[in-house]
Design a protein around this motif. Structure first.
Motif, short mmCIF file in Angstrom:
data_model
loop_
_atom_site.label_atom_id
_atom_site.label_comp_id
_atom_site.label_asym_id
_atom_site.label_seq_id
_atom_site.Cartn_x
_atom_site.Cartn_y
_atom_site.Cartn_z
N SER A 56 0.84 -1.20 0.00
CA SER A 56 0.00 0.00 0.00
C SER A 56 0.87 1.25 0.00
N SER A 57 0.37 2.29 -0.64
CA SER A 57 1.12 3.54 -0.78
C SER A 57 0.22 4.70 -0.39
N ALA A 58 0.68 5.51 0.57
CA ALA A 58 -0.13 6.61 1.08
C ALA A 58 -0.59 7.58 -0.01
N PRO A 59 0.25 8.00 -0.95
CA PRO A 59 -0.26 8.96 -1.94
C PRO A 59 -1.30 8.37 -2.88
N ARG A 60 -1.25 7.06 -3.11
CA ARG A 60 -2.11 6.46 -4.13
C ARG A 60 -3.35 5.79 -3.55
N ASP A 61 -3.26 5.24 -2.35
CA ASP A 61 -4.35 4.44 -1.80
C ASP A 61 -5.04 5.21 -0.68
N THR A 62 -6.23 5.69 -0.97
CA THR A 62 -7.02 6.48 -0.03
C THR A 62 -8.45 5.99 -0.04
N PRO A 63 -9.29 6.42 0.93
CA PRO A 63 -10.71 6.06 0.88
C PRO A 63 -11.38 6.45 -0.42
N GLY A 64 -10.89 7.53 -1.04
CA GLY A 64 -11.49 7.95 -2.30
C GLY A 64 -11.23 6.99 -3.45
N THR A 65 -10.21 6.13 -3.32
CA THR A 65 -9.91 5.16 -4.37
C THR A 65 -10.22 3.74 -3.92
N ALA A 66 -10.94 3.60 -2.80
CA ALA A 66 -11.23 2.28 -2.25
C ALA A 66 -12.53 1.72 -2.80
N GLY A 67 -12.63 0.41 -2.79
CA GLY A 67 -13.87 -0.27 -3.11
C GLY A 67 -14.47 -0.86 -1.85
N THR A 68 -15.77 -1.06 -1.84
CA THR A 68 -16.44 -1.65 -0.68
C THR A 68 -17.45 -2.69 -1.15
N ALA A 69 -17.64 -3.71 -0.33
CA ALA A 69 -18.64 -4.74 -0.60
C ALA A 69 -19.19 -5.21 0.73
N THR A 70 -20.46 -5.55 0.75
CA THR A 70 -21.14 -5.92 1.99
C THR A 70 -21.91 -7.23 1.82
N TRP A 71 -21.90 -8.04 2.85
CA TRP A 71 -22.67 -9.28 2.90
C TRP A 71 -23.51 -9.27 4.18
N ILE A 72 -24.73 -9.77 4.10
CA ILE A 72 -25.63 -9.82 5.26
C ILE A 72 -26.07 -11.27 5.50
N LEU A 73 -25.85 -11.74 6.71
CA LEU A 73 -26.30 -13.08 7.09
C LEU A 73 -27.67 -12.97 7.72
N PRO A 74 -28.60 -13.85 7.35
CA PRO A 74 -29.95 -13.79 7.92
C PRO A 74 -29.95 -14.13 9.40
N ALA A 75 -31.06 -13.81 10.05
CA ALA A 75 -31.18 -14.04 11.49
C ALA A 75 -31.00 -15.51 11.84
N SER A 76 -31.46 -16.41 10.98
CA SER A 76 -31.38 -17.85 11.27
C SER A 76 -29.94 -18.32 11.39
N GLU A 77 -29.02 -17.66 10.68
CA GLU A 77 -27.60 -18.02 10.77
C GLU A 77 -26.87 -17.16 11.78
N THR A 78 -27.30 -15.93 11.94
CA THR A 78 -26.64 -15.04 12.90
C THR A 78 -26.82 -15.52 14.34
N ALA A 79 -28.02 -15.96 14.69
CA ALA A 79 -28.32 -16.33 16.07
C ALA A 79 -27.35 -17.37 16.63
N PRO A 80 -27.11 -18.51 15.95
CA PRO A 80 -26.17 -19.48 16.53
C PRO A 80 -24.74 -18.96 16.61
N LEU A 81 -24.36 -18.06 15.70
CA LEU A 81 -23.01 -17.49 15.76
C LEU A 81 -22.81 -16.63 17.00
#
Length: 571
Positions: A302-327
């Protein structure tokens, strides 16, 4: 017949874990409680006149046992003049503050924000009084970043030294504005408030009131610099809002619950502890964790001048309640561990699978920077930080290896023990890395993890109630200075949110797009979800569960010996 302490604790636990009712025989962690909600339980119990500690919460097998060890608060308990003075003056920076590069030019705009619903009929003078109460009660909100480059500290002045009227802004909004429009207005207000933060001038907190008119609930946006708040701090401040508002509307002085150990006292304690020879002895452990070699996650470092939140990607996953509860409930109970142990086991399994797919089987161990709330008892004193606002986050490296071709239960036991082997839950690393100049010279030369992980804990869903967090928080999540450098190639977070149809786990990956291809990150996220799903299914196995060496402090047994004994007892 339940005792008053039992009735109180049952009510508080139910509120914190989102249950309609909790019985005295229920266990806090079986219900989905975690270390952060444990702090909230301690704080709310104290506000109600009942004294318990985080250790009490962790040791008690049920609400009834917790009530047995609780004690009533003495009538004179509170913040006396001596305690209040203890929070004023020069405070050393904590380890996580050093990581912000406070001598750089981009640190001013680092912020965290929340949006809450304001009661209909509120006025600017009333809200100004409310904000003034927060500023006067929580010392670090008045702090000023001071000192020459290379020797920064916080200077904390007397209550009343920061004028809330200069920190709050009113923005008129139409009462019939659509939800999308309001979110846009709030987001713009957040960016404007963020630009006005100025730690060197003592501007650590800004507020924006979105006034929808006398007959409609408005919104209050609170924006604070990351030097003075963390996730647990927001929970403290949010609990103060309805208390302060009740006093303001009744025309009486605002009297908030005592804050316990001051931030200044804690930061001084950390600095002193960093010089402790017993703490310095942990340096070889941290050196061993970091000096191993592992391949780059992406095409380069990683490089401070090149890698910033403005150049970042994001992805999200959601687990349903039926799987979250036992975890959150079943597995932590079966294996005497925390929800974060389960999440990290899933991540270690996913990472090993990800590496195998890349032809890197010999690099299946995961080196990760683990972030936590940092408020656990770590030194010879007994600080009470359950009501203290500040930046307490601890960050430390950990190496996790779930093994190859192992069962879900075996993997969880392995990762649990690897986490338990970390000295003092990792808080010593930051002390040695930033607060002791001799050990810092040794540790700063070592390679750093390319991945960061933070379990944010449990959050309530947006509610249609005064002083509750609102849906507009989604519009400001993750907002910050787009020019600040990304400190890790890949940042992973997990959070639990109570929804109408149950509790859901959300995991988010943020990555430097110039370093990692989106398909690779999504493959890792998919593997993480698959591993967590398998762990949730494992909770239904009648043979699931078991002790590990860290559970048996009075005897010295390895995992195979424990498993043999367990098998013999089951015959």
């Amino acid at each position: 017949m339940h005792t008053p302490a039992e009735e109180l604790l049952c009510r508080l636990v139910a509120e914190l874990v989102g249950r309609a009712r909790v019985d005295v025989d229920d266990r806090f962690f079986d219900l989905g409680g975690d270390s952060i909600t444990a702090m909230q339980l301690v704080s709310r119990a104290r506000e109600a006149g009942l004294v318990i500690t985080r250790r009490d919460v962790f040791r008690s097998q049920s609400v009834a046992e917790l009530a047995d060890v609780a004690r009533k608060m003495a009538p004179s308990a509170g913040t006396d003049a001596g305690q209040a003075k203890d929070g004023l003056g020069s405070a050393p920076l904590t380890p996580v503050m050093h990581a912000f590069d406070v001598d750089g030019t981009g640190a001013d705009s680092l912020q965290q924000s929340v949006v809450v619903r304001v009661p209909a009929g509120a006025s600017l003078p009333q809200l100004t009084t409310l904000v003034q109460a927060l500023l006067d009660h929580h010392d670090v909100l008045r702090a000023r970043l001071s000192g020459p480059v290379g020797d920064r500290h916080l200077q904390i002045p007397e209550p009343g030294s920061v004028d809330a009227a200069a920190c709050i802004e009113r923005v008129a909004v139409s009462s019939d504005v659509a939800a999308e429009g309001l979110a846009s207005v709030v987001s713009e207000g957040m960016r404007r408030a963020q630009g006005l933060l100025h730690p060197a001038a003592g501007v650590m907190l800004r507020a924006v009131w979105f006034d929808a008119g006398p007959g409609t609930p408005g919104r209050l946006l609170l924006v604070a610099h990351q030097l003075v708040v963390d996730g647990a701090s927001w929970r403290i401040l949010l609990s103060d809002l309805p208390t302060a508002w009740e006093a303001v509307t009744q025309g009486r002085p605002v009297d908030l619950a005592p804050t316990g150990t001051s931030f200044r006292a804690w930061s001084q304690l950390l600095y002193e502890e960093a010089q402790n020879p017993a703490r310095v002895k942990d340096v070889p452990y941290w050196t061993r964790i970091l000096q191993g070699t592992e391949p780059l996650l992406g095409s380069r470092e990683s490089s401070a001048p090149r890698d910033t939140p403005g150049t970042a990607g994001t992805a999200t996953w959601i687990l349903p309640a039926s799987e979250t509860a036992p975890l959150l409930t079943s597995l932590p109970t079966l294996y005497s561990c925390g929800a974060d142990d389960v999440l990290l086991t899933g991540l270690a399994l996913a990472f090993a699978r990800w590496r195998r797919a890349q032809g890197l089987e010999k690099h299946q161990a995961l080196l990760v920077n683990l972030e936590g709330h940092g408020r656990q008892k770590e030194t010879t004193s007994s600080p009470d930080l359950s009501r203290t606002v500040g930046r307490f986050t601890r960050v430390h490296p950990v190496q996790l290896d779930a093994g190859t071709d192992t069962s879900a239960g075996t993997a969880l036991k392995k990762v649990k023990e690897q986490l338990r082997s970390v000295p003092d839950d990792g808080i010593g690393y930051g002390m040695l890395r930033h607060l002791n100049r001799h050990t810092a010279q040794r540790l700063e030369k070592l390679p750093q993890p390319q991945i960061a992980f933070h379990y944010l804990g449990r959050f309530s869903a947006p509610q249609d109630a005064d002083w509750a967090m609102t849906a507009e928080n989604t519009a400001i999540e993750g907002a910050g200075d787009e020019q600040m450098p990304l400190r890790r190639a890949l940042r992973l977070t997990a959070a639990v949110q109570d929804q109408a149809d149950g509790t859901q786990l959300t995991i988010t990956c943020a990555w430097a797009r110039e370093l990692l291809a989106e398909r690779d990150v999504r493959n890792l996220g998919d593997a993480w979800v698959a591993a967590l799903t398998a762990l949730a299914e494992h909770a239904q196995d009648p043979h699931a569960g078991g002790r590990t060496p860290s559970d048996l402090s009075l005897v010295s047994l390895d995992q195979s010996e424990i498993d043999d004994i367990a098998q013999q007892l089951s015959l």
